[in-house]
Write an enzyme that holds these catalytic residues in place. Sequence first.
Site, PDB file in Angstrom:
ATOM      1  N   GLU A 225       2.943 -72.066   7.294  1.00  0.00           N
ATOM      2  CA  GLU A 225       2.487 -72.157   5.903  1.00  0.00           C
ATOM      3  C   GLU A 225       2.308 -73.635   5.591  1.00  0.00           C
ATOM      4  O   GLU A 225       3.277 -74.354   5.360  1.00  0.00           O
ATOM      5  CB  GLU A 225       3.510 -71.510   4.967  1.00  0.00           C
ATOM      6  CG  GLU A 225       3.687 -70.021   5.186  1.00  0.00           C
ATOM      7  CD  GLU A 225       2.411 -69.231   4.946  1.00  0.00           C
ATOM      8  OE1 GLU A 225       1.525 -69.724   4.215  1.00  0.00           O
ATOM      9  OE2 GLU A 225       2.287 -68.121   5.479  1.00  0.00           O
ATOM     10  N   CYS A 259       2.083 -77.173  -2.525  1.00  0.00           N
ATOM     11  CA  CYS A 259       1.008 -76.959  -1.559  1.00  0.00           C
ATOM     12  C   CYS A 259      -0.187 -76.235  -2.154  1.00  0.00           C
ATOM     13  O   CYS A 259      -1.269 -76.257  -1.568  1.00  0.00           O
ATOM     14  CB  CYS A 259       1.525 -76.197  -0.342  1.00  0.00           C
ATOM     15  SG  CYS A 259       2.243 -74.592  -0.742  1.00  0.00           S
TER      16      CYS A 259
END
Length: 497
Positions: A225, A259
Amino acid sequence: MSTVDERIDSRRDERAAMRAALDRQRRAFDAEEPPSLAVRRNRIDRLMALLLDNTDAFVEAMSADYGTRSQAASLFTEVLGVVPVVEHTRRHVGQWMRTTGLLRAGRLVGLRAEVQPTPLGVVGIIGPWNFPVNLVVLPAAAAFAAGNRVMIKMSEITGHTAALMKELAPAYFVPAELDVVTGGPDIAAEFASLPFDHLFFTGSPTIGTRVQRAAADNLVPVTLELGGKNPVVVAPTADIERSATRIAQARMVNGGQVCVCPDYVLVPEQRVESFVDALLTRWRTMFPTIVGNGDYCSSVNDANFDRVVGLIDDARARGATVHTVVPAGESLPDRSTRKVGPTVICNVTEDMRIAEEEVFGPVLTVVGYRQLGDAIDQINHRPAPLVAYWFGPDGADFRTFVRRTRSGGVARNDFAAQMIPSDAPFGGVGRSGMGAYHGKAGFDAFSHYRTVVGSDLPFSITGSAAPPFGASLRRGAELRLRMARNRTRRRLKRGRR
């Protein structure tokens, strides 16, 4: 003994301890059948109790790690944001565990086939610093749902939070179920090289590359991720003020250290000035003070503070136009509090560092576009981001944007909207990651779907693959080949019409 020798010995001891922990978990896993639904739910419940019983302590630890981080923000993102996803997993895991039957008609003649979701074994999780609790609890819950044991490497950058997790975990789990590892980059590198049955990593693409390389030596599958430069397209018909307000808010979540934060905004050329004005106005309203403002999140450490300031300075030196919100009487950036004022940068060129690097701070770049195709081309010129944003109506232009761009997810008119459904897969694509979790995607990521087939037929179905090969077998093969060719030709002929 020299300091270098002592460091080598210490690293060797730590690696041995981690390997011993992994071996302990694998022995425990191998000694038992796949855990029942009750055991899986109990482990999920204990994981949530670890989080919920100690929420205040975790919030305080994260505040200590950041210097300034709103306790309300930590509560919302690190605790309350976890609950619905984990509850969804707990509620549905019994359904996901079920065996799927195949060839149902074959059972009548003695042929039985099924697919069983089975645990992988021991899952390693390497957590990040930006959400140091959320982003280890969520994958751990998914790994427990799939029936695995879990080892977690906490980020050394948020050391208070890491130490607290390591201290608290034994009160809720025996080490053969869940083990927590702390330490610096050397320990993280050793952790990534262990022969897990699956390795889950959240962090930057640069470190993700190293993690994947280390895991490859043991053929360990990985879920990565990562991040990237998330684009925002403001549609030609969008409400500029509303769009600017929401984008301004989105950029400031966790001080921009997320993110899925918007990174650069593509705005119709004739509306760039009004968009920038609206953006700055919103930030001034949000932050009448910054240096002493407990709601304004600091950069997590000096290194990230210096990196973000360096990106701004580099852009300015190369000719960009930089607008920074600085409340009266304050001086920003402020190194003592590691706070950088909300900043918007225009006239960015490709030779600037900020054009390529993920910002991870309170900075947005704004770029004008003439036609929607130009905006899409700019997005496609870069590696695929974790999320692509669209501000405007759900019309033909939006659907073109979705079809022609590539990203981990798409959100329209709101920050991180692609993460709202608890059962929606979350993950990147290309340089923004591989694999997904949340909901059933998390269960699938940490499961192996094992096919089990048995035959009680009086003959062997596949025995014809062994010699000797008789004339009847050849004639049968030729007939099947002719039928397949004719079928394909008919389809191609219909396709040309």
